[in-house]
Design an enzyme around this catalytic site. Structure first.
Site, PDB file in Angstrom:
ATOM      1  N   ASP A  72       0.813  -1.225   0.000  1.00  0.00           N
ATOM      2  CA  ASP A  72       0.000   0.000   0.000  1.00  0.00           C
ATOM      3  C   ASP A  72       0.843   1.270   0.000  1.00  0.00           C
ATOM      4  O   ASP A  72       0.312   2.365   0.140  1.00  0.00           O
ATOM      5  CB  ASP A  72      -0.962   0.001   1.187  1.00  0.00           C
ATOM      6  CG  ASP A  72      -0.224   0.055   2.503  1.00  0.00           C
ATOM      7  OD1 ASP A  72      -0.898   0.104   3.558  1.00  0.00           O
ATOM      8  OD2 ASP A  72       1.021   0.070   2.488  1.00  0.00           O
TER       9      ASP A  72
ATOM     10  N   TYR B 221      10.899   4.568   0.296  1.00  0.00           N
ATOM     11  CA  TYR B 221      11.822   3.612   0.924  1.00  0.00           C
ATOM     12  C   TYR B 221      13.241   3.712   0.351  1.00  0.00           C
ATOM     13  O   TYR B 221      14.190   3.197   0.936  1.00  0.00           O
ATOM     14  CB  TYR B 221      11.294   2.189   0.764  1.00  0.00           C
ATOM     15  CG  TYR B 221      10.307   1.801   1.848  1.00  0.00           C
ATOM     16  CD1 TYR B 221       8.937   1.965   1.663  1.00  0.00           C
ATOM     17  CD2 TYR B 221      10.747   1.296   3.061  1.00  0.00           C
ATOM     18  CE1 TYR B 221       8.040   1.620   2.662  1.00  0.00           C
ATOM     19  CE2 TYR B 221       9.851   0.947   4.071  1.00  0.00           C
ATOM     20  CZ  TYR B 221       8.507   1.114   3.860  1.00  0.00           C
ATOM     21  OH  TYR B 221       7.611   0.773   4.851  1.00  0.00           O
TER      22      TYR B 221
HETATM   23  N1  LIG Z   1       2.307  -4.976   2.085  1.00  0.00           N
HETATM   24  C1  LIG Z   1       2.172  -3.791   2.693  1.00  0.00           C
HETATM   25  O1  LIG Z   1       2.288  -2.725   2.091  1.00  0.00           O
HETATM   26  C2  LIG Z   1       1.898  -3.770   4.179  1.00  0.00           C
HETATM   27  C3  LIG Z   1       1.298  -2.662   4.822  1.00  0.00           C
HETATM   28  C4  LIG Z   1       1.123  -2.712   6.217  1.00  0.00           C
HETATM   29  C5  LIG Z   1       1.504  -3.858   6.924  1.00  0.00           C
HETATM   30  N2  LIG Z   1       2.082  -4.902   6.236  1.00  0.00           N
HETATM   31  C6  LIG Z   1       2.473  -6.158   6.890  1.00  0.00           C
HETATM   32  O2  LIG Z   1       1.324  -6.707   7.518  1.00  0.00           O
HETATM   33  C7  LIG Z   1       1.770  -7.547   8.595  1.00  0.00           C
HETATM   34  C8  LIG Z   1       1.053  -7.143   9.867  1.00  0.00           C
HETATM   35  O3  LIG Z   1       1.604  -5.945  10.327  1.00  0.00           O
HETATM   36  P1  LIG Z   1       1.319  -5.491  11.848  1.00  0.00           P
HETATM   37  O4  LIG Z   1       2.209  -4.332  12.142  1.00  0.00           O
HETATM   38  O5  LIG Z   1      -0.121  -5.356  12.034  1.00  0.00           O
HETATM   39  O6  LIG Z   1       1.854  -6.782  12.654  1.00  0.00           O
HETATM   40  P2  LIG Z   1       1.370  -7.329  14.097  1.00  0.00           P
HETATM   41  O7  LIG Z   1       2.514  -8.046  14.705  1.00  0.00           O
HETATM   42  O8  LIG Z   1       0.723  -6.261  14.868  1.00  0.00           O
HETATM   43  O9  LIG Z   1       0.245  -8.431  13.706  1.00  0.00           O
HETATM   44  C9  LIG Z   1       0.606  -9.556  12.982  1.00  0.00           C
HETATM   45  C10 LIG Z   1      -0.109 -10.763  13.572  1.00  0.00           C
HETATM   46  O10 LIG Z   1       0.373 -11.925  12.913  1.00  0.00           O
HETATM   47  C11 LIG Z   1       0.347 -12.977  13.847  1.00  0.00           C
HETATM   48  N3  LIG Z   1       1.168 -14.100  13.356  1.00  0.00           N
HETATM   49  C12 LIG Z   1       2.507 -14.193  13.364  1.00  0.00           C
HETATM   50  N4  LIG Z   1       2.885 -15.356  12.798  1.00  0.00           N
HETATM   51  C13 LIG Z   1       1.737 -16.006  12.435  1.00  0.00           C
HETATM   52  C14 LIG Z   1       1.464 -17.258  11.816  1.00  0.00           C
HETATM   53  N5  LIG Z   1       2.464 -18.080  11.441  1.00  0.00           N
HETATM   54  N6  LIG Z   1       0.173 -17.600  11.608  1.00  0.00           N
HETATM   55  C15 LIG Z   1      -0.833 -16.771  11.975  1.00  0.00           C
HETATM   56  N7  LIG Z   1      -0.643 -15.575  12.584  1.00  0.00           N
HETATM   57  C16 LIG Z   1       0.642 -15.206  12.798  1.00  0.00           C
HETATM   58  C17 LIG Z   1       0.843 -12.354  15.150  1.00  0.00           C
HETATM   59  O11 LIG Z   1       0.484 -13.124  16.276  1.00  0.00           O
HETATM   60  C18 LIG Z   1       0.160 -10.988  15.086  1.00  0.00           C
HETATM   61  O12 LIG Z   1      -1.065 -11.003  15.776  1.00  0.00           O
HETATM   62  C19 LIG Z   1       3.289  -7.387   8.648  1.00  0.00           C
HETATM   63  O13 LIG Z   1       3.881  -8.404   7.859  1.00  0.00           O
HETATM   64  C20 LIG Z   1       3.511  -6.056   7.974  1.00  0.00           C
HETATM   65  O14 LIG Z   1       4.816  -5.921   7.439  1.00  0.00           O
HETATM   66  C21 LIG Z   1       2.277  -4.870   4.898  1.00  0.00           C
HETATM   67  O1  LIG Z   2       5.973   1.250  10.553  1.00  0.00           O
HETATM   68  P1  LIG Z   2       4.572   0.775  10.352  1.00  0.00           P
HETATM   69  O2  LIG Z   2       4.372  -0.665  10.838  1.00  0.00           O
HETATM   70  O3  LIG Z   2       3.501   1.703  10.818  1.00  0.00           O
HETATM   71  O4  LIG Z   2       4.353   0.761   8.783  1.00  0.00           O
HETATM   72  C1  LIG Z   2       5.155  -0.081   8.013  1.00  0.00           C
HETATM   73  C2  LIG Z   2       4.409  -0.243   6.727  1.00  0.00           C
HETATM   74  O5  LIG Z   2       4.503   1.025   6.020  1.00  0.00           O
HETATM   75  C3  LIG Z   2       3.912   1.030   4.720  1.00  0.00           C
HETATM   76  O6  LIG Z   2       2.490   0.892   4.842  1.00  0.00           O
HETATM   77  C4  LIG Z   2       1.900   2.117   5.303  1.00  0.00           C
HETATM   78  C5  LIG Z   2       1.194   2.833   4.174  1.00  0.00           C
HETATM   79  O7  LIG Z   2       2.027   2.901   3.071  1.00  0.00           O
HETATM   80  C6  LIG Z   2       0.802   4.191   4.680  1.00  0.00           C
HETATM   81  O8  LIG Z   2       0.189   4.929   3.655  1.00  0.00           O
HETATM   82  C7  LIG Z   2      -0.185   4.001   5.805  1.00  0.00           C
HETATM   83  O9  LIG Z   2      -1.354   3.359   5.306  1.00  0.00           O
HETATM   84  O10 LIG Z   2       0.357   3.211   6.818  1.00  0.00           O
HETATM   85  C8  LIG Z   2       0.808   1.916   6.350  1.00  0.00           C
HETATM   86  C9  LIG Z   2       1.300   1.190   7.523  1.00  0.00           C
HETATM   87  O11 LIG Z   2       1.858   2.117   8.397  1.00  0.00           O
HETATM   88  C10 LIG Z   2       4.457  -0.097   3.862  1.00  0.00           C
HETATM   89  O12 LIG Z   2       3.776  -0.170   2.635  1.00  0.00           O
HETATM   90  C11 LIG Z   2       4.350  -1.421   4.569  1.00  0.00           C
HETATM   91  O13 LIG Z   2       4.929  -2.429   3.759  1.00  0.00           O
HETATM   92  C12 LIG Z   2       5.031  -1.361   5.897  1.00  0.00           C
HETATM   93  O14 LIG Z   2       4.851  -2.602   6.590  1.00  0.00           O
HETATM   94 MN   LIG Z   3       4.604  -2.156   1.608  1.00  0.00          MN
END
Ligand SMILES: NC(=O)c1ccc[n+]([C@@H]2O[C@H](COP(=O)([O-])OP(=O)(O)OC[C@H]3O[C@@H](n4cnc5c(N)ncnc54)[C@H](O)[C@@H]3O)[C@@H](O)[C@H]2O)c1
Ligand SMILES: O=P(O)(O)OC[C@H]1O[C@H](O[C@H]2[C@H](O)[C@@H](O)[C@@H](O)O[C@@H]2CO)[C@H](O)[C@@H](O)[C@@H]1O
Ligand SMILES: [Mn+2]
Length: 440
Positions: free
Chosen positions: A173, A262
């Site tokens: 995102d 990034y």
């Molecule tokens: N692709 C993107 O742009 C984007 C954006 C925002 C967040 N994220 C990703 O989303 C994920 C969640 O972020 P967050 O900050 O909310 O993390 P978080 O730690 O708050 O929540 C993640 C959850 O995953 C659970 N978990 C861990 N291993 C697991 C498994 N094997 N099976 C089931 N559940 C499991 C944990 O217990 C936790 O509750 C992270 O990987 C983060 O990098 C990606």
């Molecule tokens: O440091 P965090 O856990 O708050 O955020 C890490 C993630 O940052 C990006 O996602 C952002 C998004 O791009 C921004 O617009 C807004 O929606 O907050 C998101 C989460 O903070 C990034 O794309 C993710 O891959 C990171 O995990």
């Molecule tokens: Mn991302």
């Protein structure tokens, strides 16, 4: 004549995440999806139960007639499901804190998905996310996995190698976030945009932003505005405000393209390290922010039987993944920037690179759009080295190879030499234990 809304069942894997309420609210408010069941799956029962309390409040408070199921049993979580929204963080925030602090001890970038912190996280995700895909394929072989689990390039490459037939879409995102702050700062509407973008995940550039309301590419004028005025960072938390200040510096120094923010970690590594506080990194901010908010909200719900609202809302993070699901379900061919195998989309980059490019999404799946131009040497050089380092890390996982891991660490574009790469690798092997495959 309105189209009959299709009934769907959705499981959120990693449901304990603070992103879950926004996702669920977006699903419930969608006027195209009729979600009649939402299952919360997490391997941490306390986090899952906490989120169950919040989601139950949202459902009841909104008067929605949706079945909610909270489970740590993968069979119950996935059997008969249509979509899995996956957002797991293997090792949770505690390991993210180590990902960020260990490299900083050696004067290197400490970050969630970039640099050696991202590689530490990547090694955990490759093992943990592969186990999750195996469970989904066992109990819901026809479900679509819409994945947010990071680091996206490494996760996408791993799934492509191990589960070549998997029905998975990997999304980030960040470009939504960049486009939203541009629109908010300078008065555009991204609904009018056709973006040309290329890169790896969290390592890319815009080539053009065609605005249909002005019948032209508005990227040049946006670049001028970013240079002259800067972003409106009001209301952003400190770390994101700093990120967009650094992004403005990137645009001033390299004004040909709008970059992904990034890239600050790769092109300004030393400056980032100086800006970092090894005693209080982003992981600590999340502990005191997003995670604390979950606990506070649960307490509020438990203590106030007449509570009529909580501080969560539908958001662009949730909207993006719901829009992808809708495009799949109704064969809409909408356009998203997704993480896919290159296969010529970027013509002068290796075909087997995992890249982030615009794609159409229809009921058959993803159709990457061929950019039709060669990327400039500056971007190509940076990407080729980073692609090689990420591929070496995935090799290290599949081959249990310490040597490949060392090469990956040494080649990562935030690392100055192999001596410090080896020190950080050895400390991460110790810190991660069984979260990583064994390296020999
Ligand atoms: N692709 C993107 O742009 C984007 C954006 C925002 C967040 N994220 C990703 O989303 C994920 C969640 O972020 P967050 O900050 O909310 O993390 P978080 O730690 O708050 O929540 C993640 C959850 O995953 C659970 N978990 C861990 N291993 C697991 C498994 N094997 N099976 C089931 N559940 C499991 C944990 O217990 C936790 O509750 C992270 O990987 C983060 O990098 C990606
Ligand atoms: O440091 P965090 O856990 O708050 O955020 C890490 C993630 O940052 C990006 O996602 C952002 C998004 O791009 C921004 O617009 C807004 O929606 O907050 C998101 C989460 O903070 C990034 O794309 C993710 O891959 C990171 O995990
Ligand atoms: Mn991302």
């Amino acid at each position: 004549m309105s189209v009959e809304k299709k009934k769907i069942k959705v499981t959120i894997a990693g449901a304990g995440s603070g992103y879950t309420p926004g996702m669920v609210l977006t699903l419930l408010k969608s006027d195209e999806l009729d979600v009649n069941e939402i299952r919360l799956y997490d391997n941490d029962s306390e986090k899952n139960k906490d989120m169950g309390i919040i989601i139950d409040f949202i459902i009841k408070n909104g008067g929605y007639s949706v079945k909610i199921l909270v489970t740590e049993d993968p069979k119950v979580a996935f059997a008969g499901i249509d979509f899995v929204f996956s957002q797991i963080r293997v090792g949770k925030i505690e390991m993210r804190e180590k990902d960020e602090k260990i490299p900083l001890k050696y004067g290197l970038v400490g970050q969630e998905t970039c640099g050696l912190g991202g590689f530490s996280y990547g090694m955990r995700s490759m093992k943990g996310f592969s186990e999750l895909v195996e469970l989904i394929q066992m109990y819901a072989p026809n479900a679509w996995i819409l994945n947010y689990t990071n680091p996206e390039t490494i996760v996408a490459e791993t799934v492509r190698r191990k589960f070549p037939k998997a029905k998975i879409i990997n999304a980030c995102d960040m470009t939504i976030g960049i486009e939203e702050i541009i629109c908010d700062s300078f008065g555009y509407d991204r609904k009018n945009w056709i973006q040309e973008y290329y890169g790896l995940n969290h390592f890319g550039w815009y080539k053009s932003i065609y605005d249909i309301s002005k019948s032209k590419d508005v990227m040049p004028e946006i670049i001028d505005k970013i240079k002259e005025i800067g972003f409106n960072t009001e209301g952003l938390d400190k770390s994101w405000a700093l990120t967009y200040q650094n992004m403005r510096k990137l645009v001033k120094d390299f004004p040909e393209n709008i970059p992904n923010n990034y890239l600050e970690y790769y092109l300004y590594s030393e400056m980032i390290v100086e800006e970092s506080d090894i005693n209080y990194t982003r992981a600590n901010q999340i502990m005191d922010g997003r995670l604390k908010k979950i606990k506070d909200t649960v307490k509020e719900i438990k203590n106030n039987p007449n509570l009529d609202s909580i501080d969560y809302e539908s958001d662009s993070h949730g909207q993006y993944i719901v829009d992808i699901a809708t495009s799949l379900l109704y064969n809409k061919n909408n356009r998203f920037i997704l993480i896919v195998e290159n296969m010529g989309a970027i013509p002068n980059l290796r075909f087997d690179a995992t890249v982030e490019v615009p794609c159409y999404v229809n009921s058959k799946g993803i159709e990457p759009i061929r950019l039709g131009f060669n990327i400039p040497d500056f971007h190509k050089g940076l990407m080729e080295a980073q692609v090689a380092s990420e591929k070496l890390l995935v090799d290290a996982h599949f081959e249990n190879s310490y040597q490949k891991a060392l090469e990956a660490f040494a080649l990562n574009q935030t690392v100055p030499n192999a001596l410090v790469a080896k020190k950080v690798l050895d400390e991460f092997i110790e810190a991660n234990g069984d979260y990583w495959v064994e390296l020999r």
